[in-house]
Design an enzyme around this catalytic site. Structure first.
Site, short mmCIF file in Angstrom:
data_model
loop_
_atom_site.label_atom_id
_atom_site.label_comp_id
_atom_site.label_asym_id
_atom_site.label_seq_id
_atom_site.Cartn_x
_atom_site.Cartn_y
_atom_site.Cartn_z
N ASP A 1 0.82 -1.21 0.00
CA ASP A 1 0.00 0.00 0.00
C ASP A 1 0.85 1.26 0.00
O ASP A 1 0.43 2.30 -0.51
CB ASP A 1 -0.90 0.02 1.24
N ASN B 1 -14.11 3.66 6.00
CA ASN B 1 -13.91 3.80 7.44
C ASN B 1 -12.52 4.37 7.72
O ASN B 1 -12.32 5.13 8.66
CB ASN B 1 -14.07 2.44 8.13
N GLY B 2 -11.56 4.02 6.85
CA GLY B 2 -10.29 4.72 6.77
C GLY B 2 -10.33 5.60 5.53
O GLY B 2 -10.96 5.23 4.53
N GLY C 1 -16.92 7.38 -0.73
CA GLY C 1 -16.72 8.17 -1.94
C GLY C 1 -17.54 7.69 -3.11
O GLY C 1 -18.00 8.49 -3.94
N GLU C 2 -17.77 6.38 -3.18
CA GLU C 2 -18.52 5.81 -4.31
C GLU C 2 -20.03 5.89 -4.11
O GLU C 2 -20.78 5.80 -5.09
CB GLU C 2 -18.11 4.34 -4.50
N ASN C 3 -20.48 6.06 -2.87
CA ASN C 3 -21.92 5.92 -2.60
C ASN C 3 -22.61 7.12 -1.97
O ASN C 3 -23.83 7.20 -2.02
CB ASN C 3 -22.15 4.69 -1.70
N GLY D 1 -15.82 3.17 -0.16
CA GLY D 1 -17.22 2.94 0.16
C GLY D 1 -18.05 4.20 0.29
O GLY D 1 -19.17 4.29 -0.23
N ASP E 1 -20.41 4.54 11.28
CA ASP E 1 -20.90 4.21 9.93
C ASP E 1 -21.47 5.46 9.29
O ASP E 1 -22.41 6.07 9.81
CB ASP E 1 -21.97 3.12 10.03
#
Length: 399
Positions: free
Chosen positions: A148, A211-212, A333-335, A331, A283
């Site tokens: 990473d 979440n990160g 950013g896409e939703n 998660g 969340d």
């Protein structure tokens, strides 16, 4: 389906994500998760050909047993597919300065990952367990490590050196390393394609929000600055991580309020961020629901999250000089069309004009430009870190 399949493993401290990826197309032939390691209800879930499956691994099992189950049960029932697996690719969170690119795993690489364990004490030891389990189960297949941190090794020293005594960097490697590099790499390549520009001529700011969360300035396909630091704690407000704070707060918590250092570390990593501010949840979906219902804590958490992100995006125009697009992934950013719109509205000075219809349409795996045709471009691109790991694995073994 091609013959270039790769088994991709992502080992956490108490879980193991796995997928069989076609390196040519990025399609996952099998995907799954083994979780609750060390507990009585250790389980494994997987999906193949659209069908979902689940099984108990047995009480107190862990990585080795999970890999053995993948080999002896899941892949054994798919012999034609298993025969096409050419390598095992491992996601490794931290490679320090030692690893600037993906590598075929040998004993020296294992030693290098061990040496970096102090920089990622929750992740690297788990990766090593997964590597050893995979070597035992796939003794004839090459094993590849994809880091990473590697993508961020192109940062100039002015971006990664902290304003601390320089010997701390020279002698102990204390510097900015950054995370989510595999995701930022994939998304920047896809952004260049959407912009119809060579990657070498493309400047984007990528926001990987889950979440990160982290932001990276990518100039000509190379990382030139990123928000996470020595560890994933620095930078943006996250699910349970505080991100940037005044470092003296740690001193105050210990000497004035009686916290131990372990308690402070736990507070900053697991009790802060969206959870800590809202006193509701980590969340983002719950935060947005609270915001819609007028919950004060959720509203404040959402505003701080978006404000911090907008400030980082604005500051990363400095190393780029020219901005072709802002890209949202991960998660959240896409939703989350709500967060994207709020952030871009805060960046009005950069001539962003959100197209509400496009923004709402770019969810649940759909990519697309979310701004109006006039002004600066913002887009959504679903990340696919597993594809990068599979691609790198095939490239390395074919060298």
């Amino acid at each position: 389906m091609s013959n270039n399949l790769v088994l991709v493993l992502n080992c956490g401290s108490s879980s193991l994500k796995f997928a069989v990826i076609d390196a040519q197309t990025g399609d996952d032939q099998i995907s799954g998760l083994a979780e609750c390691f060390g507990l009585e209800d250790s389980r494994i879930k997987w999906k193949i050909n659209g069908e979902k499956h689940e099984a108990a691994l047995g009480a107190f099992t862990a990585h080795r047993e999970a890999v053995e189950y993948i080999v002896n049960k899941i892949l054994a029932e798919q012999p034609e597919l298993a025969a096409k697996i050419q390598a095992v690719g491992h996601r490794i969170v931290h490679g320090g300065e030692k690893f600037t690119r993906s590598v075929i795993i040998d004993e020296s690489v294992i030693k290098g990952i061990e040496d970096c364990a102090s920089l990622a004490p929750l992740h690297n030891p788990a990766h090593l367990i997964g590597i050893r389990a995979a070597i035992a189960s796939f003794p004839k297949l090459p094993q590849v490590a994809v880091f990473d941190t590697a993508f961020h090794q192109s940062m100039p020293d002015r971006a990664y050196v902290y304003a601390l005594p320089y010997k701390l960097y020279r002698e102990h490697g204390i510097r900015r390393y950054g995370m989510h590099g595999t995701s930022h790499l994939f998304v920047s390549r896809e952004a260049a394609k959407m912009l119809n520009k060579p990657i070498e001529e493309t400047n984007v700011i990528c926001a990987h929000l889950g979440n990160g969360a982290s932001v990276t300035a990518i100039k000509g396909g190379k990382s030139v600055d990123t928000s996470m630091g020595l560890t994933p704690l620095e930078g943006l407000v996250m699910g349970t991580r505080c991100g940037d704070i005044d470092p003296s707060i740690i001193y105050h918590l210990v000497h004035q309020l009686g916290y131990t250092l372990e308690e402070v570390n736990n507070l900053m990593n697991k009790q802060s961020g969206l959870l800590g501010i809202s006193e509701l949840t980590n969340d983002c979906r719950g935060i947005e629901e609270g915001y819609a219902d007028g919950h004060k804590g959720a509203t404040l958490a959402l505003e701080i999250f978006c404000y911090r992100l907008a400030k980082y995006i604005a500051s990363y125009t400095v190393p780029l000089g020219r901005l072709d697009a802002v890209v949202f992934t991960g998660g959240i950013g896409e939703n989350s069309d709500l967060i994207r719109e709020k952030v871009l509205n805060m960046l009005e000075i950069f001539n962003f004009h959100v197209d509400s219809e496009r923004n709402k349409a770019a969810r649940f795996g759909k990519k697309g430009i979310i701004t109006q045709d006039k002004g600066t471009i913002a887009m959504v691109i679903p990340t696919n870190e597993e594809w990068v790991i599979a691609e790198d694995s095939i490239k390395l073994i074919n060298k």
